[in-house]
Motif scaffolding. Structure first.
Motif, mmCIF file in Angstrom:
data_model
loop_
_atom_site.group_PDB
_atom_site.id
_atom_site.type_symbol
_atom_site.label_atom_id
_atom_site.label_comp_id
_atom_site.label_asym_id
_atom_site.label_seq_id
_atom_site.Cartn_x
_atom_site.Cartn_y
_atom_site.Cartn_z
ATOM 1 N N CYS A 115 0.834 -1.197 0.000
ATOM 2 C CA CYS A 115 0.000 0.000 0.000
ATOM 3 C C CYS A 115 0.870 1.248 0.000
ATOM 4 O O CYS A 115 1.940 1.275 0.606
ATOM 5 C CB CYS A 115 -0.876 0.043 1.253
ATOM 6 N N VAL A 116 0.394 2.273 -0.657
ATOM 7 C CA VAL A 116 1.047 3.580 -0.569
ATOM 8 C C VAL A 116 0.001 4.611 -0.180
ATOM 9 O O VAL A 116 -1.111 4.610 -0.689
ATOM 10 C CB VAL A 116 1.763 3.966 -1.895
ATOM 11 N N ILE A 117 0.378 5.441 0.801
ATOM 12 C CA ILE A 117 -0.492 6.540 1.213
ATOM 13 C C ILE A 117 0.077 7.798 0.565
ATOM 14 O O ILE A 117 1.221 8.166 0.831
ATOM 15 C CB ILE A 117 -0.472 6.753 2.748
ATOM 16 N N VAL A 118 -0.719 8.419 -0.272
ATOM 17 C CA VAL A 118 -0.254 9.617 -0.957
ATOM 18 C C VAL A 118 -0.767 10.838 -0.206
ATOM 19 O O VAL A 118 -1.965 11.110 -0.190
ATOM 20 C CB VAL A 118 -0.735 9.641 -2.427
ATOM 21 N N GLY A 119 0.148 11.541 0.446
ATOM 22 C CA GLY A 119 -0.205 12.779 1.129
ATOM 23 C C GLY A 119 -0.328 13.893 0.109
ATOM 24 O O GLY A 119 -0.060 13.699 -1.085
ATOM 25 N N ASN A 120 -0.729 15.072 0.570
ATOM 26 C CA ASN A 120 -1.006 16.145 -0.370
ATOM 27 C C ASN A 120 0.121 17.160 -0.463
ATOM 28 O O ASN A 120 -0.031 18.219 -1.049
ATOM 29 C CB ASN A 120 -2.312 16.849 0.028
ATOM 30 N N GLY A 121 1.275 16.844 0.112
ATOM 31 C CA GLY A 121 2.360 17.810 0.229
ATOM 32 C C GLY A 121 2.973 18.237 -1.086
ATOM 33 O O GLY A 121 3.082 17.462 -2.043
ATOM 34 N N GLY A 122 3.392 19.517 -1.134
ATOM 35 C CA GLY A 122 4.047 20.072 -2.303
ATOM 36 C C GLY A 122 5.332 19.340 -2.639
ATOM 37 O O GLY A 122 5.842 19.429 -3.760
ATOM 38 N N TYR A 141 7.880 18.143 4.726
ATOM 39 C CA TYR A 141 8.337 19.248 3.898
ATOM 40 C C TYR A 141 9.807 19.102 3.596
ATOM 41 O O TYR A 141 10.584 18.657 4.432
ATOM 42 C CB TYR A 141 8.060 20.577 4.602
ATOM 43 N N ASP A 142 10.160 19.491 2.398
ATOM 44 C CA ASP A 142 11.557 19.465 1.985
ATOM 45 C C ASP A 142 12.191 20.792 2.407
ATOM 46 O O ASP A 142 11.924 21.834 1.830
ATOM 47 C CB ASP A 142 11.609 19.295 0.463
ATOM 48 N N MET A 143 13.004 20.731 3.460
ATOM 49 C CA MET A 143 13.553 21.965 4.025
ATOM 50 C C MET A 143 14.527 22.658 3.056
ATOM 51 O O MET A 143 14.832 23.830 3.209
ATOM 52 C CB MET A 143 14.258 21.670 5.356
ATOM 53 N N LYS A 168 4.814 14.323 13.852
ATOM 54 C CA LYS A 168 6.004 14.083 13.028
ATOM 55 C C LYS A 168 7.018 13.202 13.773
ATOM 56 O O LYS A 168 7.658 12.344 13.166
ATOM 57 C CB LYS A 168 6.638 15.415 12.617
ATOM 58 N N GLU A 169 7.122 13.404 15.078
ATOM 59 C CA GLU A 169 8.016 12.548 15.878
ATOM 60 C C GLU A 169 7.657 11.081 15.685
ATOM 61 O O GLU A 169 8.527 10.228 15.540
ATOM 62 C CB GLU A 169 7.855 12.864 17.374
ATOM 63 N N PHE A 170 6.360 10.806 15.714
ATOM 64 C CA PHE A 170 5.900 9.425 15.528
ATOM 65 C C PHE A 170 6.254 8.908 14.130
ATOM 66 O O PHE A 170 6.819 7.817 13.987
ATOM 67 C CB PHE A 170 4.393 9.339 15.782
ATOM 68 N N THR A 181 8.240 3.101 4.132
ATOM 69 C CA THR A 181 9.199 3.695 3.202
ATOM 70 C C THR A 181 8.671 5.058 2.792
ATOM 71 O O THR A 181 7.521 5.173 2.374
ATOM 72 C CB THR A 181 9.322 2.811 1.948
ATOM 73 N N ASP A 182 9.500 6.082 2.928
ATOM 74 C CA ASP A 182 9.081 7.427 2.564
ATOM 75 C C ASP A 182 9.637 7.765 1.176
ATOM 76 O O ASP A 182 10.803 8.106 1.033
ATOM 77 C CB ASP A 182 9.595 8.422 3.611
ATOM 78 N N LEU A 183 8.782 7.678 0.159
ATOM 79 C CA LEU A 183 9.244 7.856 -1.226
ATOM 80 C C LEU A 183 9.728 9.273 -1.505
ATOM 81 O O LEU A 183 10.531 9.476 -2.409
ATOM 82 C CB LEU A 183 8.120 7.503 -2.212
ATOM 83 N N THR A 184 9.255 10.263 -0.759
ATOM 84 C CA THR A 184 9.674 11.639 -1.022
ATOM 85 C C THR A 184 10.610 12.199 0.057
ATOM 86 O O THR A 184 10.985 13.373 0.001
ATOM 87 C CB THR A 184 8.441 12.574 -1.161
ATOM 88 N N ASN A 185 11.011 11.391 1.009
ATOM 89 C CA ASN A 185 11.983 11.793 2.037
ATOM 90 C C ASN A 185 11.639 13.096 2.753
ATOM 91 O O ASN A 185 12.528 13.893 3.057
ATOM 92 C CB ASN A 185 13.388 11.948 1.424
ATOM 93 N N GLY A 186 10.367 13.317 3.043
ATOM 94 C CA GLY A 186 9.983 14.567 3.691
ATOM 95 C C GLY A 186 9.747 14.418 5.190
ATOM 96 O O GLY A 186 9.597 15.397 5.914
ATOM 97 N N ILE A 187 9.681 13.163 5.656
ATOM 98 C CA ILE A 187 9.366 12.944 7.075
ATOM 99 C C ILE A 187 10.629 13.012 7.916
ATOM 100 O O ILE A 187 11.626 12.408 7.563
ATOM 101 C CB ILE A 187 8.650 11.580 7.271
#
Ligand SMILES: *[C@@H]1O[C@H](CO)[C@@H](O)[C@H](O)[C@H]1NC(C)=O
Ligand SMILES: *[C@@H]1O[C@H](CO)[C@@H](O)[C@H](O)[C@H]1NC(C)=O
Ligand SMILES: *[C@@H]1O[C@H](CO)[C@@H](O)[C@H](O)[C@H]1NC(C)=O
Length: 391
Positions: free
Chosen positions: A176-183, A340-342, A372-374, A385-391
């Protein structure tokens, strides 16, 4: 006072102290979900650490030296020293699978190594037996369904379907992949990778049309609360399940009106405008098990219990609720578009809007930093697995 009395006078309180110390150690074992095992009295070494760290690691030797269980786990019950390595029995189980093969039971197994209290069984959706779900029957929405039993019964009689689909329910291993709405999803061309998952979960009104290259085109589930639902009928995709997540009692009434295609009378009590119709057949509508909101809030994130009622800063975001659902119902879990990508502070907040990240408002209901800590724990330990490395 006689000398023997003096000795007793000192000795008795000491015995009491020793007893309290000992029983609090035992208490820790219970609180963190370990079964007390046959072990020498006064041993408070974590019984599960042997399988979470290799036997020759430094951590283990300090444990054998007698470290107390409470210091191995954080307040929430997660292992303090997290890493992505597989404990021995899991690398035996999964080590031989070639890269890219779905690993049966992986997410729950890895979760259990960092969070021993984790119990996998928890149905994705409510079905006709929902009143037997003891953990949610005594909580009001959003943490349970108390007071809403009649209306839920009515809705479930109409929807008649309580699973994913025959095909997905019979899969031996489900990714499963959860797609968040982040830019953070924008311009990363992850669409085709997202579409490879068996179950693609999207949230609220997140659009697909026009964004396929970055977010994919497949939607298996769209999890929604009334204020987040797509409002324009033509924007609904035809193939996904409409999964309803209630945050307040009024939301169930809204769902009843949507399922039975009743006219929505008055939108008082919603915090923004809501959809007046959901162009889906009852058979394509599901009710998300509220247990995932409860567990995310109180167990995983550690938000204030507030007597089990919705209160300041104790509601998890829908994205984290979806991840919690997936931990219980998917063999592998990935996420994209979270955080978010800092390195790009001027990136948009959402992939489908031009609003900048600086527009983030202090939220009354959520506690983004605690949440976010969690999520970081899950990523750090490779549970997800975080595909966009934002967490
Ligand atoms: C994995 O491969 C190793 C070496 O080939 C073998 O000893 C082991 O039994 C295999 N494990 C599983 C679970 O098949
Ligand atoms: C979030 O949690 C932290 C730590 O418990 C607390 O200090 C903070 O006030 C909370 N924020 C909100 C918005 O509730
Ligand atoms: C993505 O690419 C488009 C076209 O090149 C550009 O206009 C847009 O600003 C980019 N978005 C981000 C978030 O980088």
């Amino acid at each position: 006072m006689k000398p023997t009395h003096k000795v007793l006078f000192v000795f008795c309180p000491m015995l009491v102290l020793v007893f309290i110390y000992y029983s609090s150690g035992k208490l820790h074992l219970h609180v963190w979900g370990h079964k007390p095992q046959a072990e020498p009295p006064l041993s408070v070494v974590a019984p599960t650490t042997r399988r979470t760290v290799p036997p020759d690691s430094e951590v283990d030797s300090t444990l054998i030296a007698g470290q107390v269980v409470g210091s191995v786990y954080d307040k929430q019950g997660f292992l303090l020293n997290l890493d992505g390595k597989l404990p021995a029995e899991l690398s035996y189980k999964y080590g031989n699978l070639s890269e890219g093969m779905c690993k049966p039971g992986y997410a729950a197994a890895k979760m259990t190594t960092i969070y021993p209290k984790f119990m996998k069984p928890a149905p994705m959706f409510l079905d006709r037996n929902f009143k037997r779900l003891a953990k949610v029957s005594h909580y009001l929405p959003p943490f349970g369904f108390k007071t809403q039993e009649r209306i839920i019964d009515l809705i479930l009689t109409a929807t008649k379907n309580y699973g994913l689909s025959e095909e997905l329910d019979s899969l031996g291993c489900r990714r499963c992949v959860i797609v968040g709405n982040g830019g953070i999803l924008a311009n990363k061309s992850l669409g085709s990778r997202i579409d490879e998952y068996d179950v693609v979960v999207r949230l609220n009104e997140a659009p697909v049309t026009g964004y396929g290259r970055d977010v994919g085109t497949k939607t298996t589930l769209r999890i929604t609360y009334p204020e987040g639902a797509i409002q324009r009928a033509e924007r609904y995709e035809s193939s996904s399940l409409f999964v309803f997540s209630a945050f307040k009692p009024l939301d169930f009434k809204w769902l009843r009106q949507m399922v039975f295609k009743e006219k929505l009378r008055g939108t008082e009590g919603f915090w923004k405008s809501v959809a007046h119709q959901v162009p889906r057949e009852p058979g394509d509508i599901r009710i998300l098990n509220p247990f995932f909101i409860q567990e995310a809030a109180f167990q995983f994130i550690g938000l204030p219990l507030n007597n089990g009622l919705m209160g300041k800063g104790n509601i998890p975001t829908l994205g984290t609720v979806a991840i919690t659902m997936a931990l219980h119902n998917c063999d592998e879990v990935a996420v994209a578009g979270f955080g978010y990508d800092m390195t790009t502070p001027h990136a948009p907040l959402h992939y489908y809007e031009t609003v900048k990240m600086s527009a983030i408002k202090e939220s009354w209901t959520h506690n983004i930093s605690k949440e976010k800590e969690f999520l970081r724990k899950l990523v750090k330990a490779n549970v997800i697995t975080d595909l966009t490395n934002g967490i």
